[in-house]
Design an enzyme around this catalytic site. Structure first.
Site, PDB file in Angstrom:
ATOM      1  N   ASP A  49       1.992   6.507   6.241  1.00  0.00           N
ATOM      2  CA  ASP A  49       1.330   7.595   6.965  1.00  0.00           C
ATOM      3  C   ASP A  49       1.063   7.200   8.418  1.00  0.00           C
ATOM      4  O   ASP A  49       0.633   8.020   9.226  1.00  0.00           O
ATOM      5  CB  ASP A  49       0.054   8.058   6.249  1.00  0.00           C
ATOM      6  CG  ASP A  49      -0.993   6.961   6.147  1.00  0.00           C
ATOM      7  OD1 ASP A  49      -0.687   5.797   6.476  1.00  0.00           O
ATOM      8  OD2 ASP A  49      -2.128   7.276   5.727  1.00  0.00           O
ATOM      9  N   SER A  50       1.376   5.949   8.773  1.00  0.00           N
ATOM     10  CA  SER A  50       1.347   5.544  10.194  1.00  0.00           C
ATOM     11  C   SER A  50       2.295   6.428  11.011  1.00  0.00           C
ATOM     12  O   SER A  50       2.190   6.481  12.231  1.00  0.00           O
ATOM     13  CB  SER A  50       1.744   4.071  10.334  1.00  0.00           C
ATOM     14  OG  SER A  50       2.974   3.826   9.682  1.00  0.00           O
ATOM     15  N   LYS A 118       2.229   5.002  -2.491  1.00  0.00           N
ATOM     16  CA  LYS A 118       1.207   4.008  -2.130  1.00  0.00           C
ATOM     17  C   LYS A 118      -0.086   4.749  -1.833  1.00  0.00           C
ATOM     18  O   LYS A 118      -0.050   5.843  -1.266  1.00  0.00           O
ATOM     19  CB  LYS A 118       1.639   3.197  -0.902  1.00  0.00           C
ATOM     20  CG  LYS A 118       0.544   2.226  -0.419  1.00  0.00           C
ATOM     21  CD  LYS A 118       1.057   1.211   0.575  1.00  0.00           C
ATOM     22  CE  LYS A 118       1.098   1.683   1.995  1.00  0.00           C
ATOM     23  NZ  LYS A 118      -0.204   2.160   2.554  1.00  0.00           N
ATOM     24  N   GLU A 120      -4.424   3.970  -0.658  1.00  0.00           N
ATOM     25  CA  GLU A 120      -5.376   2.991  -0.130  1.00  0.00           C
ATOM     26  C   GLU A 120      -6.628   2.919  -1.008  1.00  0.00           C
ATOM     27  O   GLU A 120      -7.107   3.958  -1.477  1.00  0.00           O
ATOM     28  CB  GLU A 120      -5.777   3.373   1.307  1.00  0.00           C
ATOM     29  CG  GLU A 120      -4.637   3.281   2.284  1.00  0.00           C
ATOM     30  CD  GLU A 120      -5.044   3.560   3.727  1.00  0.00           C
ATOM     31  OE1 GLU A 120      -6.264   3.663   4.012  1.00  0.00           O
ATOM     32  OE2 GLU A 120      -4.138   3.670   4.573  1.00  0.00           O
ATOM     33  N   GLU A 187      -3.741  -5.784   4.169  1.00  0.00           N
ATOM     34  CA  GLU A 187      -3.630  -5.528   5.614  1.00  0.00           C
ATOM     35  C   GLU A 187      -4.740  -6.236   6.384  1.00  0.00           C
ATOM     36  O   GLU A 187      -5.920  -6.149   6.028  1.00  0.00           O
ATOM     37  CB  GLU A 187      -3.676  -4.013   5.898  1.00  0.00           C
ATOM     38  CG  GLU A 187      -3.572  -3.736   7.410  1.00  0.00           C
ATOM     39  CD  GLU A 187      -3.205  -2.310   7.782  1.00  0.00           C
ATOM     40  OE1 GLU A 187      -2.902  -1.502   6.895  1.00  0.00           O
ATOM     41  OE2 GLU A 187      -3.211  -2.029   8.998  1.00  0.00           O
TER      42      GLU A 187
HETATM   43  O1  KIV Z   1       1.224   3.533   6.940  1.00  0.00           O
HETATM   44  C1  KIV Z   1       1.675   2.385   7.067  1.00  0.00           C
HETATM   45  O2  KIV Z   1       2.526   2.106   7.910  1.00  0.00           O
HETATM   46  C2  KIV Z   1       1.148   1.346   6.193  1.00  0.00           C
HETATM   47  C3  KIV Z   1       1.532  -0.067   6.509  1.00  0.00           C
HETATM   48  C4  KIV Z   1       0.627  -0.528   7.573  1.00  0.00           C
HETATM   49  C5  KIV Z   1       1.470  -0.932   5.320  1.00  0.00           C
HETATM   50  O3  KIV Z   1       0.420   1.630   5.301  1.00  0.00           O
END
Ligand code: KIV
Length: 301
Positions: A49-50, A118, A120, A187
């Site tokens: 989500d980055s 994924k 968090e 992280e």
């Molecule tokens: O969203 C992302 O890019 C991430 C990485 C930092 C692991 O979760």
């Protein structure tokens, strides 16, 4: 019938099985063309989500909608043939209850054809991870610095640099592993804590700013390529792609302004007339400009 063996795409258990055997290599990827390149070198690609910050200019990952993740997820799945594709669940789509998490994660899996999601959170997400895994959705966990919680935490801060933080983070790692996560991202975490967690849990730890003690590494692709204006301390720039792009665009603008581009080799001439051998305008075809604007570049020779 094709005689070529189909390319086998890695699955979540293949990633888990690498623990203790070989380092796991991964990058984020948001588009088909970078996915196709990274696919040759990575075990899994994360549609993180980055992308909200890197590609869409948001200040944080909090505003990222599920639809955006699905759109980029589809592109990456189309581009990569061998790597496992993991798609991030964005903020607000999984925290409320395991059943809401299942509904949204199932949508991501069906609409992107990715191999895992994924999410968090450690202890607080363990029940949800168990619920999803029991129902057929492989989950990668993400603990330590969790950027979706930035408004509570108050900034992008490294974790585990004080001993009094260790017990909570170690418990997070243990509980996501027990819940059935196939791997866990650590992280921005102090090295001794990352090392302790890596040797304590049976699933691979994937470090981003968590030292070489982890079982694998991930970086945001744009950061390691040298495309991001600002990067965290833990990023190594393996390329200077931003400078390459700027140089190319500068040359293009100079050549357009100086009228040296397009040159003759980028230009369509009239076809010679069969009778005279000299170029004659053809009346049965659209103009050169009209044809060029209709056809993709690769098809107009
Ligand atoms: O969203 C992302 O890019 C991430 C990485 C930092 C692991 O979760």
């Amino acid at each position: 019938m094709s005689s070529q063996a189909p390319i086998k795409r890695l699955m979540a258990p293949d990633i888990t099985a690498k623990k203790g055997r070989e380092p796991i290599v991964s990058l984020t990827s948001y588009h088909a063309h970078t996915a196709a390149i990274a696919d040759r070198y990575c075990d899994f690609l994360l549609v993180g989500d980055s992308l909200g910050m890197v590609m869409h200019g948001y200040e944080t990952t909090v505003p990222v909608p599920l639809e955006l993740m699905i759109m980029h997820g589809r592109a990456v799945v189309r581009g990569a043939k061998r790597s496992l594709i993991v798609v991030d669940m964005p903020f607000g789509t999984y925290e409320e209850s395991p059943s809401i998490a299942f509904r949204n994660a199932a949508r991501v899996m069906k609409e992107t054809d990715c191999g895992a999601v994924k999410l968090e959170g450690g202890k607080r997400m363990a029940e949800t991870i168990h619920f999803l895994v029991e129902r057929g959705i492989p989950v990668m966990a993400h603990i330590g610095l969790t950027p979706q919680s930035i408004n509570v935490v108050g900034g992008f801060k490294a974790q585990g640099r004080e001993m009094d933080q260790w017990a909570r983070i170690e418990e997070d790692a243990r509980l996501v592993a027990e819940a059935g996560a196939f791997a866990v991202v650590l992280e921005a975490m102090a090295e001794p804590l990352a090392a302790k967690i890596t040797s304590a849990i049976p699933i691979p730890t994937i470090g981003i700013g968590a030292s070489a003690a982890c079982d694998g590494q991930i970086l945001v692709m744009e950061d390691m390529l040298g495309l991001s204006p600002r990067v965290a301390k833990f990023v190594k720039e393996f390329g200077k792609v931003g400078a390459v792009i700027e140089g190319a665009i500068r040359s293009y603008s100079e050549e357009v302004r100086g009228r040296s581009f397009p040159a003759i080799e980028h230009t369509y001439a009239m076809r010679p007339s069969a009778a005279s051998g000299s170029p004659q305008p053809r009346t049965d075809e659209p103009s050169v400009a009209a044809r060029a604007s209709k056809k993709p570049k690769t098809g107009a020779n």
